[in-house]
Design an enzyme around this catalytic site. Sequence first.
Site, PDB file in Angstrom:
ATOM      1  N   LYS A  55       0.840  -1.194   0.000  1.00 51.79           N
ATOM      2  CA  LYS A  55       0.000   0.000   0.000  1.00 51.79           C
ATOM      3  C   LYS A  55       0.878   1.248   0.000  1.00 51.79           C
ATOM      4  O   LYS A  55       0.621   2.197  -0.738  1.00 51.79           O
ATOM      5  CB  LYS A  55      -0.940  -0.020   1.216  1.00 51.79           C
ATOM      6  CG  LYS A  55      -2.081  -1.021   1.046  1.00 51.79           C
ATOM      7  CD  LYS A  55      -2.834  -1.297   2.335  1.00 51.79           C
ATOM      8  CE  LYS A  55      -3.884  -2.377   2.081  1.00 51.79           C
ATOM      9  NZ  LYS A  55      -4.540  -2.860   3.305  1.00 51.79           N
ATOM     10  N   GLN A  99      -4.643  -1.443   9.467  1.00 53.38           N
ATOM     11  CA  GLN A  99      -4.658  -2.796   8.905  1.00 53.38           C
ATOM     12  C   GLN A  99      -5.330  -3.766   9.876  1.00 53.38           C
ATOM     13  O   GLN A  99      -4.963  -3.851  11.043  1.00 53.38           O
ATOM     14  CB  GLN A  99      -3.202  -3.233   8.608  1.00 53.38           C
ATOM     15  CG  GLN A  99      -3.082  -4.553   7.892  1.00 53.38           C
ATOM     16  CD  GLN A  99      -3.620  -4.506   6.460  1.00 53.38           C
ATOM     17  OE1 GLN A  99      -3.419  -3.543   5.734  1.00 53.38           O
ATOM     18  NE2 GLN A  99      -4.310  -5.560   6.054  1.00 53.38           N
ATOM     19  N   ASP A 122     -10.841   3.451   4.109  1.00 55.53           N
ATOM     20  CA  ASP A 122     -11.336   2.071   4.003  1.00 55.53           C
ATOM     21  C   ASP A 122     -12.866   2.056   3.884  1.00 55.53           C
ATOM     22  O   ASP A 122     -13.447   1.034   3.500  1.00 55.53           O
ATOM     23  CB  ASP A 122     -10.936   1.280   5.263  1.00 55.53           C
ATOM     24  CG  ASP A 122      -9.909   0.198   4.960  1.00 55.53           C
ATOM     25  OD1 ASP A 122      -9.741  -0.137   3.771  1.00 55.53           O
ATOM     26  OD2 ASP A 122      -9.294  -0.308   5.909  1.00 55.53           O
TER      27      ASP A 122
END
Length: 300
Positions: A55, A99, A122
């Site tokens: 990422k 994460q 997200d």
Amino acid sequence: MATATMIDGKNFAARLRTGIAAQVAQLKTSHDLTPGLAVVLVGEDPASQIYVRNKGLQAQEAGMNSFQHRLPATTTQAELLARIADLNADPAVHGILVQLPLPTQIDSHAIIEAIAVAKDVDGFHPVNAGLLATGGDAMVPCTPLGCLMLLKAYAGDLIGQRAVVLGRSNIVGKPMAALLLREHCTVTIAHSRTRDLAEECRRADILVAAVGQAQMVKGDWLKPGATVIDVGMNRIPTPDGKGRLAGDVDFASALAVAGAMTPVPGGVGPMTIACLLLNTLTAASRQHGIPVSEILPTAD
Ligand code: NDP
């Protein structure tokens, strides 16, 4: 025997990233603004470490600032909340991703809810889920957003198509269904308690499979010509003991029936990170009141 068109998510995602990089470069010149993505990893899970590194690298390749925060597995919930508060307040950070999964001493709901709604790249914050459900300017979860982009490019006019989403998780199934509804599809959500899954699937012009069950959807579950998006990422055993990735769709039998379908790997997976970058660009633009122009590659 007919063979489905292969939806090359890897190539599509590369073209999407090129479009994102071009808009990032433009933001820098026109507004002296560099989108910044902060990725927080708690603990040393090897798979998560790879995801987080990728990422960061892809954010940098798109011209963004990447901020990696690696915290020990012993981090307390209060410590992680404090880190998120710092990132919420940092004007150089436009997107925050924590994460998952998190170590057991940390309540992931509390963490997700602590992320500023505008920086929730997200799209997991309940306010963003609510905005998506009610037609507002939500940050949309990356995987379903990627699936929708592929469908817009490969499934023709979505209006009125009958879509079946297999799976009802908060990160894939539910937002996928909300997106398809927003595109005026007729949407069915199926799950582990659905009575006759195969029959539901056979009605689908568009089938999105996100169940985490390797090769569950067989070719004879599909309507001939259907567009099939396979979100599943399952590791299955191979004779050499190494294992390989398989989707939720039985690729070999589906190939002869579907009109177009994504492979696993190389389908939805690459779109997820590309859409994270897209969300970071969107978040940075919105935070500065800059209009966001749509980037939508066409089918190759
Ligand atoms: P979850 O485990 O959170 O949800 C799975 C869903 O599938 C649930 O709604 C469950 O139903 C349903 N389900 C499970 N088994 C069956 C069955 N036998 N028949 C019908 N429905 C079933 O998974 P996620 O949504 O997080 O992920 C789904 C898959 O997508 C996984 O393989 C995951 O690895 C993959 N994935 C891939 C991503 C990518 O970037 N390519 C990103 C995210 C996920 P119920 O609610 O009734 O339990």
